[in-house]
Enzyme design. Structure first.
Site, short mmCIF file in Angstrom:
data_model
loop_
_atom_site.label_atom_id
_atom_site.label_comp_id
_atom_site.label_asym_id
_atom_site.label_seq_id
_atom_site.Cartn_x
_atom_site.Cartn_y
_atom_site.Cartn_z
N HIS A 45 38.46 44.00 37.10
CA HIS A 45 39.75 44.58 36.72
C HIS A 45 39.58 45.28 35.39
O HIS A 45 38.46 45.35 34.84
CB HIS A 45 40.83 43.49 36.66
CG HIS A 45 40.43 42.30 35.84
ND1 HIS A 45 40.21 42.35 34.48
CD2 HIS A 45 40.17 41.00 36.20
CE1 HIS A 45 39.87 41.17 34.03
NE2 HIS A 45 39.82 40.32 35.05
N HIS A 48 37.39 43.79 32.65
CA HIS A 48 35.94 44.03 32.80
C HIS A 48 35.60 45.47 32.46
O HIS A 48 34.60 45.74 31.79
CB HIS A 48 35.51 43.76 34.24
CG HIS A 48 35.72 42.36 34.72
ND1 HIS A 48 36.67 42.04 35.67
CD2 HIS A 48 35.12 41.20 34.39
CE1 HIS A 48 36.62 40.75 35.91
NE2 HIS A 48 35.71 40.20 35.15
N ARG A 198 41.75 35.69 38.58
CA ARG A 198 42.52 34.65 39.28
C ARG A 198 44.01 34.98 39.35
O ARG A 198 44.75 34.25 40.02
CB ARG A 198 42.31 33.29 38.61
CG ARG A 198 40.89 32.73 38.85
CD ARG A 198 40.77 31.31 38.35
NE ARG A 198 39.55 30.65 38.84
CZ ARG A 198 38.45 30.47 38.11
NH1 ARG A 198 38.39 30.89 36.87
NH2 ARG A 198 37.40 29.85 38.63
#
Ligand code: PAF
Length: 293
Positions: A45, A48, A198
């Site tokens: 995402h 990163h 997550r």
């Protein structure tokens, strides 16, 4: 050595073997090129990508690793269901200008008989380490392997996993690994929720409640800045209460710690970090902010 824009946009190469990774890096080194490493577990995402962009801007070559590391998951954790999106990750990394995606399988990283582990006692045993026994040994083991395999000049980690960054910094120093560990800012949604792979686990209702975690940290910071060390215990307790009131199921901790060693603080003028972990339904979220901006 500087590289051209066209060079940076060259095709992403996916490498699965350690020997091939070493050969690629050795060739770059022969050409005098600098190397940045961004370790990830995939499901990439914007958090990163911000690390990848930092590396691409500063380094001649950027390697992103994608390995869902079984050794950092507890028996009741989400190793089996952790999002795996390699194709989309690779396409995005190509757009970000990375040169190599290193995506080994479990047998390549942990061949039969591999038993050696790296543990970081003390800082690796508290907070996340006490709620997730073995987690930081799994992280330190895989990250030390990746750093030895890729031998980068700089490795980039997000401050979202602040304790992980502290553990890796300690580990790299203790093992004399010739790499600079660079911590990078947390990337948040507009409503304050820290980006995490997550977050996809959250239902729409949970997603609406999730930003309260960040809000609670801000409130703790304001109370501690105003009240000093004496205000810490009450501020932490009020933070935990607010998180529960927002609809979280359980708060593992809300705590104000020294920014370098994560020990409890005795002086609010020194760099400090406020960290939390809490369960929203079946999803465990972590977040942290600096005490002072
Ligand atoms: O932060 C992560 O994604 C992982 O813990 C890491 C650093 C890639 C090690 O598996």
């Amino acid at each position: 050595m500087a590289t051209s824009v066209t060079d940076r946009l060259a095709d992403l190469e996916t490498i699965r073997r350690v020997t091939d990774l070493r050969a690629r890096v050795a060739a770059w080194r022969q050409d005098g090129l600098s190397v940045g490493l961004v370790p990830t577990m995939g499901a990439l995402h914007e958090g990163h990508f911000s690390l990848v962009r930092k590396s691409v801007a500063a380094m001649d070559r950027t390697i992103v690793t994608l390995f869902v590391n079984p050794r950092q998951f507890g028996p009741n954790e989400d190793f089996g269901t952790y999002p795996r999106t390699e194709e989309a990750d690779a396409a995005a990394l190509q757009r970000q200008g990375a040169q190599v995606l290193f995506a080994p399988n479990v047998e390549e990283m942990y061949p039969a008989g591999a038993v050696t582990t790296v543990s970081v006692p003390g800082i690796g045993d508290i907070l996340e380490g006490s709620f997730r026994p073995g987690f930081f040994t799994g992280v330190a083991t895989v990250v030390s392997k990746l750093l030895i395999q890729a031998a980068p000049d700089v490795a980039y980690f997000g401050k979202k996993d602040y304790q992980q960054l502290c553990v890796i910094t300690r580990m790299a120093a203790d093992l004399d690994l010739p790499v600079k560990i660079e911590g990078c800012p947390i990337i948040r949604e507009a409503d304050g929720l820290a980006l995490s792979s997550r977050n996809v686990y959250l239902s729409p209702d949970e997603r609406a409640k999730a930003p309260m975690l960040h809000q609670a940290l801000n409130d703790v910071a304001a109370k501690v800045r105003a009240g000093g060390v004496e205000a810490i215990a009450d501020a932490e307790a009020a933070g935990a209460e607010a998180i529960l009131k927002a609809g979280f199921k359980q708060v593992d901790y809300v705590t104000v710690r020294d920014a370098a060693n994560l020990a409890p603080i005795t002086d609010v003028m020194k760099p400090a970090r406020i960290l939390t972990a809490a369960w929203l339904g079946r999803t465990r979220l972590i977040d942290n902010i600096p005490l002072h901006d």
